[in-house]
Design a protein around this motif. Sequence first.
Motif, short mmCIF file in Angstrom:
data_model
loop_
_atom_site.label_atom_id
_atom_site.label_comp_id
_atom_site.label_asym_id
_atom_site.label_seq_id
_atom_site.Cartn_x
_atom_site.Cartn_y
_atom_site.Cartn_z
N ASP A 214 64.67 -27.30 43.79
CA ASP A 214 64.06 -28.01 42.67
C ASP A 214 65.05 -28.16 41.51
O ASP A 214 65.14 -29.23 40.89
N ALA A 218 66.68 -31.62 40.03
CA ALA A 218 66.53 -31.95 38.61
C ALA A 218 67.88 -32.19 37.96
O ALA A 218 68.04 -33.14 37.16
N ARG A 219 68.88 -31.39 38.29
CA ARG A 219 70.21 -31.57 37.71
C ARG A 219 70.86 -32.85 38.18
O ARG A 219 71.67 -33.44 37.46
N ALA A 220 70.51 -33.29 39.39
CA ALA A 220 71.04 -34.55 39.92
C ALA A 220 70.23 -35.74 39.44
O ALA A 220 70.57 -36.89 39.75
N ARG A 221 69.13 -35.49 38.68
CA ARG A 221 68.25 -36.53 38.17
C ARG A 221 67.67 -37.36 39.32
O ARG A 221 67.62 -38.59 39.27
N LEU A 222 67.26 -36.61 40.35
CA LEU A 222 66.63 -37.23 41.51
C LEU A 222 65.29 -36.56 41.76
O LEU A 222 65.07 -35.41 41.38
N THR A 223 64.40 -37.30 42.40
CA THR A 223 63.18 -36.64 42.88
C THR A 223 63.56 -35.71 44.01
O THR A 223 64.63 -35.84 44.62
N ARG A 224 62.69 -34.78 44.30
CA ARG A 224 63.00 -33.84 45.38
C ARG A 224 63.21 -34.56 46.72
O ARG A 224 64.20 -34.28 47.42
N TRP A 227 66.62 -36.25 46.67
CA TRP A 227 67.71 -35.26 46.78
C TRP A 227 67.87 -34.79 48.21
O TRP A 227 69.00 -34.68 48.72
#
Length: 311
Positions: A214, A218-224, A227
Amino acid sequence: MSLATLIRRTAVILLLLAGAAQWWLWQRTQDELARLTARLIPHGELRYQHAWPFLWGGARIWGLSFQPEGLLRVGLHAAPGAALRIRELRIRRLCLAADGTLSQIEGSAFGASLPLSSLHGIVASGPDHLPVPSPADLGEAWLQFDLDFRVRYVAPSQLAQVALTASGPLLGNLYLNTGVEGTRQVFARAPEQMLIRALTLEWADGGLLERYKDVAAARARLTRPAWEHAVIARLDRRARAERWQWQDDTAAAVRQVVRRTPYLRLRLDPPGDVVLNNIRLYRMGDWPALLGFELSTMGGFEHPLPARTWP
């Protein structure tokens, strides 16, 4: 002299002998701990509050902590002052070889705490340049767990056997059983020269792995889901480009671990001699076959758990 008087005097003598033996054993334990602390100075600082040995074998140590320093702290990417803490270390069995070196130790660690907030990890990019979170990014100050352990060194075969079971609220349940080969000098001075003989790791996640995913998403600014797709796509491309020699079942299990799985089992069973320090000399595509790497998400955790002391 009456029988009652004889019994009383015998009891007093036995108590005095037991007290003297206990004092000698306590003094010897303090000396051994002092020598161990001195040997660890290049790697870190070992502290404890109280230690009490038992005449029938074993000991209890309270308020134990180890603070890594020097190259060990750098290798762990730990902040200054970070320390592993154990509320109580209970040693049930301790055997020494004829030369005084350790041949077997078995016991439990209660109330162990690993400082996640002080482990900053490696600053690097993951698949497709996705940021890789460090333990300090997970929002938890400590990883708490209890631990049962058994370590045995078989001198004729120069084989160290290590088995441990850990359980904690965020960690979940973890089991490790491994065998590594090397002389006592190798273990003490050059552990990177050890030979891996076998390793089994089983983990029923208690939330730590899911928390990591998670945070990574979040750090990649992607939904789970996005990602997960990016990570799996990158792994597949790299496996094809580097011709990873792994089995289809293992590849499918890796993808499942990236998505979601409550349990995983990892095995290493090298068909030949594998020196830890030399593994990097081989291309990564050869690692699965070289290590006898297998991964599975089938089954469940069935090993006995240590006594639980955390809430």
